[in-house]
Write a protein that holds these residues in place. Structure first.
Motif, PDB file in Angstrom:
ATOM      1  N   SER A 113       0.823   5.577   1.874  1.00 54.36           N
ATOM      2  CA  SER A 113      -0.484   5.601   2.537  1.00 54.36           C
ATOM      3  C   SER A 113      -1.256   4.301   2.355  1.00 54.36           C
ATOM      4  CB  SER A 113      -1.327   6.770   2.003  1.00 54.36           C
ATOM      5  OG  SER A 113      -0.714   8.011   2.279  1.00 54.36           O
ATOM      6  N   GLY A 114      -0.764   3.440   1.470  1.00 55.94           N
ATOM      7  CA  GLY A 114      -1.454   2.175   1.224  1.00 55.94           C
ATOM      8  C   GLY A 114      -1.609   1.314   2.458  1.00 55.94           C
ATOM      9  N   GLN A 115      -0.734   1.481   3.439  1.00 52.38           N
ATOM     10  CA  GLN A 115      -0.846   0.713   4.676  1.00 52.38           C
ATOM     11  C   GLN A 115      -2.159   1.021   5.398  1.00 52.38           C
ATOM     12  OE1 GLN A 115       1.283  -1.735   5.652  1.00 52.38           O
ATOM     13  NE2 GLN A 115       2.267  -1.350   3.672  1.00 52.38           N
ATOM     14  N   ILE A 116      -2.644   2.239   5.237  1.00 56.31           N
ATOM     15  CA  ILE A 116      -3.940   2.625   5.825  1.00 56.31           C
ATOM     16  C   ILE A 116      -5.079   2.127   4.953  1.00 56.31           C
ATOM     17  CG2 ILE A 116      -5.387   4.581   6.498  1.00 56.31           C
ATOM     18  CD1 ILE A 116      -2.787   6.163   6.928  1.00 56.31           C
ATOM     19  N   TRP A 117      -4.971   2.329   3.664  1.00 54.96           N
ATOM     20  CA  TRP A 117      -6.066   2.014   2.740  1.00 54.96           C
ATOM     21  C   TRP A 117      -6.467   0.545   2.772  1.00 54.96           C
ATOM     22  CZ3 TRP A 117      -3.255   4.577  -2.029  1.00 54.96           C
ATOM     23  CH2 TRP A 117      -3.109   5.944  -1.788  1.00 54.96           C
ATOM     24  N   LYS A 118      -5.498  -0.342   2.802  1.00 53.23           N
ATOM     25  CA  LYS A 118      -5.795  -1.760   2.597  1.00 53.23           C
ATOM     26  C   LYS A 118      -6.573  -2.400   3.743  1.00 53.23           C
ATOM     27  CE  LYS A 118      -1.369  -3.585   4.309  1.00 53.23           C
ATOM     28  NZ  LYS A 118      -0.138  -4.312   3.886  1.00 53.23           N
ATOM     29  N   GLU A 119      -6.765  -1.674   4.841  1.00 57.93           N
ATOM     30  CA  GLU A 119      -7.514  -2.210   5.970  1.00 57.93           C
ATOM     31  C   GLU A 119      -9.021  -2.055   5.790  1.00 57.93           C
ATOM     32  OE1 GLU A 119      -6.051  -3.998   8.297  1.00 57.93           O
ATOM     33  OE2 GLU A 119      -4.177  -3.622   7.194  1.00 57.93           O
ATOM     34  N   PHE A 120      -9.447  -1.408   4.714  1.00 61.57           N
ATOM     35  CA  PHE A 120     -10.872  -1.153   4.492  1.00 61.57           C
ATOM     36  C   PHE A 120     -11.507  -2.260   3.653  1.00 61.57           C
ATOM     37  CE2 PHE A 120      -9.667   2.703   6.345  1.00 61.57           C
ATOM     38  CZ  PHE A 120     -10.795   3.416   6.705  1.00 61.57           C
ATOM     39  N   ASP A 121     -12.845  -2.332   3.714  1.00 63.97           N
ATOM     40  CA  ASP A 121     -13.579  -3.369   2.983  1.00 63.97           C
ATOM     41  C   ASP A 121     -13.847  -2.977   1.537  1.00 63.97           C
ATOM     42  OD1 ASP A 121     -14.217  -5.249   5.282  1.00 63.97           O
ATOM     43  OD2 ASP A 121     -15.089  -3.380   6.041  1.00 63.97           O
ATOM     44  N   LEU A 122     -13.987  -1.694   1.297  1.00 62.47           N
ATOM     45  CA  LEU A 122     -14.307  -1.199  -0.049  1.00 62.47           C
ATOM     46  C   LEU A 122     -13.490   0.055  -0.305  1.00 62.47           C
ATOM     47  CD1 LEU A 122     -16.378  -1.872  -2.361  1.00 62.47           C
ATOM     48  CD2 LEU A 122     -17.842  -0.122  -1.391  1.00 62.47           C
ATOM     49  N   LEU A 123     -12.713   0.060  -1.393  1.00 65.34           N
ATOM     50  CA  LEU A 123     -11.871   1.188  -1.751  1.00 65.34           C
ATOM     51  C   LEU A 123     -12.298   1.722  -3.112  1.00 65.34           C
ATOM     52  CD1 LEU A 123      -8.362  -0.278  -0.799  1.00 65.34           C
ATOM     53  CD2 LEU A 123      -9.763   1.296   0.570  1.00 65.34           C
ATOM     54  N   ILE A 124     -12.473   3.047  -3.218  1.00 61.93           N
ATOM     55  CA  ILE A 124     -12.879   3.676  -4.471  1.00 61.93           C
ATOM     56  C   ILE A 124     -11.886   4.798  -4.761  1.00 61.93           C
ATOM     57  CG2 ILE A 124     -14.757   4.784  -5.732  1.00 61.93           C
ATOM     58  CD1 ILE A 124     -16.628   3.643  -3.484  1.00 61.93           C
ATOM     59  N   PHE A 125     -11.093   4.646  -5.817  1.00 63.58           N
ATOM     60  CA  PHE A 125     -10.002   5.572  -6.126  1.00 63.58           C
ATOM     61  C   PHE A 125     -10.336   6.461  -7.328  1.00 63.58           C
ATOM     62  CE2 PHE A 125      -7.963   1.988  -4.018  1.00 63.58           C
ATOM     63  CZ  PHE A 125      -7.006   2.572  -3.212  1.00 63.58           C
ATOM     64  N   ALA A 171      -1.380   0.331  -9.302  1.00 59.16           N
ATOM     65  CA  ALA A 171      -1.834  -1.007  -9.703  1.00 59.16           C
ATOM     66  C   ALA A 171      -0.924  -2.088  -9.109  1.00 59.16           C
ATOM     67  CB  ALA A 171      -1.874  -1.115 -11.226  1.00 59.16           C
ATOM     68  N   GLY A 172       0.378  -1.824  -9.099  1.00 60.59           N
ATOM     69  CA  GLY A 172       1.307  -2.769  -8.492  1.00 60.59           C
ATOM     70  C   GLY A 172       1.057  -2.926  -7.004  1.00 60.59           C
ATOM     71  N   TRP A 173       0.700  -1.818  -6.345  1.00 62.67           N
ATOM     72  CA  TRP A 173       0.359  -1.889  -4.924  1.00 62.67           C
ATOM     73  C   TRP A 173      -0.870  -2.769  -4.695  1.00 62.67           C
ATOM     74  CZ3 TRP A 173      -4.214   0.167  -2.828  1.00 62.67           C
ATOM     75  CH2 TRP A 173      -4.316   0.054  -1.434  1.00 62.67           C
ATOM     76  N   VAL A 174      -1.896  -2.614  -5.524  1.00 64.45           N
ATOM     77  CA  VAL A 174      -3.087  -3.468  -5.402  1.00 64.45           C
ATOM     78  C   VAL A 174      -2.705  -4.934  -5.599  1.00 64.45           C
ATOM     79  CG1 VAL A 174      -5.340  -4.039  -6.388  1.00 64.45           C
ATOM     80  CG2 VAL A 174      -4.671  -1.636  -6.145  1.00 64.45           C
ATOM     81  N   ASP A 175      -1.877  -5.199  -6.612  1.00 63.04           N
ATOM     82  CA  ASP A 175      -1.472  -6.577  -6.899  1.00 63.04           C
ATOM     83  C   ASP A 175      -0.734  -7.221  -5.733  1.00 63.04           C
ATOM     84  OD1 ASP A 175      -2.495  -7.183  -9.426  1.00 63.04           O
ATOM     85  OD2 ASP A 175      -0.850  -6.209 -10.478  1.00 63.04           O
TER      86      ASP A 175
END
Length: 447
Positions: A177-189, A231-235
């Motif tokens: 699902s990270g392909q969707i998430w990373k298109e946003f300006d602010l992410l809060i997990f 965390a690896g996905w964020v990196d």
């Protein structure tokens, strides 16, 4: 205060002034720890009328379902050491995030924060037009006058669960699902509670990690593995120059009175006040340390800001729906919109931390024309630390400029050398996270 990562060591004095703060600062101090403090009564609260908020789900609407003690609405989080968490300004928030897309990703505790933010914004600008789209457990609310889109993406574990021939498989090494998430300006997990679930509430039949299929594993270690994958996905996948990432610390439940010093109590039903003071008798859960370890081990220093809300949430044993909900079940896990605790403090802290990040980035941007040829700040500094004097800009460019903070949060404190020298020694790292400059820093600063 942790490691401070800076791209130009010549900028260290300005950055340290922001982090340390001074007695001259008003409002929010950039050096404050927002998450150490206590709950205090504030008669100007609540910030909105929760009964008028159109976004509260029935399982969290305790006033509608019979709760009569409303003192819980009047508590405000007060950080220690004279620090102030600015009063949340919903209209300013919408102006500041105009045209931005914000996404909450996690379990129903992210839902609590999502609803709280919507209620805060609606209470500040009740006339603002909005649209609401709901698809299963996901939701999107757009404040049309500001172009601010706020999304809830339901993901209990952050990592994937896939249905295979053997059954439902929790894949601790996969995030699609990270392909969707990373298109946003602010992410809060957020995540954690669903890692502890056992049947029938457990969402998987097998666990896959490191190429091995397991019937089960230690749940804390499963959480660690899943969080490392995230965390690896964020990196690797998130452009953190564009997308700001926050992680909400783990949220407590209140079913065991022994946790807060009342061993005869077995739920939160009759709790009407927070725990007094700044400490929680049972201490912090082990997963708090795991979250910090995972964030500290990331390859992008500072890529994720931790909303360290566990302790301040532990203190709010009075902030749950208990039996006052549509289903009449005892709920001491979720939080009530309108309570100025977990959800509101999370949203206030996001605003403050976001302003800190934006302010530091703006300083670097505005001074970029000077740093490539910046003068030495100490004549004994190693040459690799600060630029040589050759080609330095005219003295007037070095001396007359002062940073002016425009954030609603606070002013930038004037540099105070005496206060700086009284601070504990703090290691300073270059942007490659390898060169420790603390020895030169302490030597130069003590003369």
């Amino acid at each position: 205060m942790g490691r401070v990562f800076i791209e130009k060591f010549c900028f260290v004095v300005v950055v340290l002034a922001v982090l340390i703060g001074s007695s001259e600062a008003n409002g929010c101090d950039f050096g404050c720890d927002l998450f150490e403090g206590s709950w205090v009564i504030d008669n100007t609260y609540p910030l909105y009328n929760s009964t008028a908020c159109p976004f509260i789900r029935k399982e969290f609407d305790c006033i509608k379902y019979g709760r009569t003690n409303l003192e819980y609405l009047q508590y405000r989080w007060q950080p220690n050491n004279g620090c102030n968490l600015p009063r949340f300004d919903g209209k300013d928030f919408l102006e500041r995030f105009k045209g931005k897309k914000i996404m909450y990703i996690g379990d129903s505790l992210s839902l609590n924060s999502f609803q709280s933010l919507l209620c805060l914004l609606h209470g500040a600008v009740p006339e603002a037009k909005f649209t609401q789209e709901i698809y299963r457990e996901n939701a999107t609310v757009t404040f049309l006058d500001y172009g601010v889109e706020i999304v809830l993406f339901h993901s209990n574990l952050l990592v994937d669960i896939e249905v295979e021939s053997v059954g439902r498989v929790l894949k601790l090494d996969s995030i699609k699902s990270g392909q969707i998430w990373k298109e946003f300006d602010l992410l809060i997990f957020n995540t954690w509670l669903w890692y502890t679930r056992r049947p029938p509430g457990q969402q998987w039949d097998f666990v896959e990690v490191g190429g091995k299929l397991l019937k089960d594993m230690n749940r804390v270690e499963a959480f660690r593995a899943g969080l490392n994958t995230w965390a690896g996905w964020v990196d690797t996948d998130v452009d953190t120059a564009k997308t700001k990432v926050f992680f909400q610390g783990t949220s407590p439940a209140h079913y065991h009175g022994s946790d807060w010093g009342e061993p005869a109590v077995n739920n939160c039903l009759n709790e009407i006040t927070p725990v007094n003071g700044s400490t929680y008798p049972s201490g912090l859960p082990i997963v708090v340390d795991i979250v910090k370890q995972v964030l500290n081990n990331m390859t992008k220093p500072g890529a994720v800001s931790l909303l360290d809300i566990t302790k301040l949430s532990q203190l709010r044993k009075d902030g749950h729906p208990s039996k006052y909900n549509r289903f009449k079940g005892m709920d001491c896990t979720h939080w009530l919109p309108g309570v100025n605790y977990y959800t509101k403090s999370t949203n206030q802290s996001v605003t403050v931390i976001f302003e800190r990040q934006q302010f530091s980035a703006k300083l670097l941007e505005l001074r970029s024309q000077i740093w490539p040829t910046s003068r030495e700040i100490h004549d004994r500094a190693p040459p690799e630390v600060c630029c040589p004097p050759q080609g330095a800009p005219p003295i007037k460019f070095q001396l007359i400029w002062r940073a002016e903070a425009l954030a609603s949060c606070c002013c930038m404190p004037r540099w105070n050398s005496n206060q700086f020298l009284r601070q504990p020694v703090m290691p300073i790292y270059t942007s490659d996270n390898k060169t420790n400059l603390s020895f030169w820093y302490t030597t130069a600063s003590s003369e």
